[in-house]
Scaffold this active site. Sequence first.
Site, short mmCIF file in Angstrom:
data_model
loop_
_atom_site.label_atom_id
_atom_site.label_comp_id
_atom_site.label_asym_id
_atom_site.label_seq_id
_atom_site.Cartn_x
_atom_site.Cartn_y
_atom_site.Cartn_z
N GLU A 1 -55.65 37.26 -95.67
CA GLU A 1 -54.48 38.25 -95.18
C GLU A 1 -54.96 38.58 -93.73
OE1 GLU A 1 -51.66 38.74 -96.38
OE2 GLU A 1 -52.07 38.24 -98.54
N CYS B 1 -51.52 46.05 -90.90
CA CYS B 1 -51.15 44.71 -90.59
C CYS B 1 -49.70 44.51 -90.20
CB CYS B 1 -51.82 43.54 -91.41
SG CYS B 1 -51.65 43.98 -93.16
C1 UN1 Z 1 -52.06 46.13 -94.78
O1 UN1 Z 1 -51.99 46.73 -93.46
O2 UN1 Z 1 -53.32 45.61 -94.65
O3 UN1 Z 1 -46.49 46.74 -96.45
C2 UN1 Z 1 -51.45 46.03 -95.95
C3 UN1 Z 1 -47.34 47.87 -95.88
C4 UN1 Z 1 -48.28 48.09 -97.11
C5 UN1 Z 1 -49.44 47.02 -97.13
C6 UN1 Z 1 -49.97 47.00 -95.69
N1 UN1 Z 1 -47.73 48.10 -98.47
O4 UN1 Z 1 -47.56 48.16 -94.91
#
Ligand code: UN1
Length: 511
Positions: free
Chosen positions: A263, A297
């Site tokens: 990820e 992310c």
């Molecule tokens: C991340 O930023 O690594 O969809 C995960 C989202 C959250 C998860 C983010 N449920 O922004």
Amino acid sequence: MTSSALPSTDDLRARARAALKNIGVDVPEGNDLHARTPLTGEHLFGLTAATGADTDEAVTAARTAFLTWRTTPAPRRGELVRRLGELLRAHKSDLADLVTIEAGKIRSEALGEIQEMIDICDFAVGLSRQLYGRTIASERPGHRLAETWHPLGVVGVISAFNFPAAVWSWNTAIALVCGDTVIWKPSELTPLTSLACDHLLARATDEADAPRDVHRLLLGDRAVGERLVDDPRVALVSATGSTRMGREVGPRVAARFGRSLLELGGNNAAIVAPSADLDLAVPAIVFAAAGTAGQRCTTLRRLIVHRDIADTVVERLTAAYARLPIGDPFDDTTLVGPLISTGALDAMQHTLSRVQAQGGRVLAGGGRRLAEAAPAAAYTEPVLVRVGEQTDVVREETFAPILYVLTYDTLEEAIALHNDVPQGLSSSIFTRDQQEAEIFLSAAGSDCGIANVNIGTSGAEIGGAFGGEKDTGGGRESGSDAWKAYMRSATNTINYSSALTLAQGVSFTAQ
Ligand code: UN1
């Protein structure tokens, strides 16, 4: 706006100590790893890091526990995860305190992160009775084909600072019901949150009568992660972080034929079409771009707006940006807390100067805040920048609240711009035109793992699979059938007739 004064480091240390105590964790002591808080940028506690020998021992213990855990019935494995979910509910507030103190999230988002953990536990408990394999029609009489799913082994989880608890729980809750055991190497920036999560899982393990070593925590630096990456006893390495990190992890795990689940970076965009409902789109955009101080992310980094409405959208966003309360994330009125470090602020400023050198124009934000009150902290105004198509910097992910605004004339052009980046995590379109929405969701539309309509790029629910394409690494975690990454399948052919029939009509009988 700047919200009220910041808490002192002493207050934060006391608050962290109280949260840890409520959870049952003794305040750790050591001096080779430092817990610090981005709220003031200062040191909280000294901790002890895992050595190479500790790492090897943890893998051995987790491997031994796996031999028992893999044959424990899956619904019984689910009982452990159910207990974890109950403990998370009981300690939601304490855990959220630690997330705010270590990651700088505002209270509501920190609580949301713990809720996300509770949700994935519920999901995994249900899943523990639904690890379905298929039965397949055989071409031979008196034969049955079946697919059986088995646990993989030890799963190494490498997680990042920005979701210091939830991403661990996505992996761990699912891996545990799948019959795997887990070794966790969290970010060095969030050790206290990790200690608290590990402790609650250890309690759940005792209470559910599960082997203690189904989970091990290893605090430490990169060397710990590398050891897990290279250890052939670690069947799956699930790593969240930068694309740069993934470029190292992926090939190293593949070289030993291990599995990886990556990820990595995102460079998420939203298209705003002429028919968009701006009363809905503008707050969605502000949350996606400025929420979590731009450190998800899934953060919205590029806004692709139709030329006819660009001025209106920019005007409304500029006004919204000017009203964003920045400051103490424990203050209920604050919407933007600190960046994780002054290093992150430097990277943001460096990106901004490069964008400006390439013709980008800052429309709102960009100033540093609270530098006098907390010189070691990194509070900043989220930034809105107008850029042209030729601005290359737009193709890079900077882990900070910078939103680039681009314009388009045709949907085709918007989708081309949208997909013209190396990353492929999350995406969205704001439109009331069903045809446009469907084109965006079609094979000729967004090339991301997540594609939304009339909702921003961040804040996904756990029920769907989470992950992205291209430089984002291709992994899928959390809901849907992401569990399959944590198991191996076996295809079984069962002959219940009394004759030997070969497939494909092959004859192998001596004349
Ligand atoms: C991340 O930023 O690594 O969809 C995960 C989202 C959250 C998860 C983010 N449920 O922004």
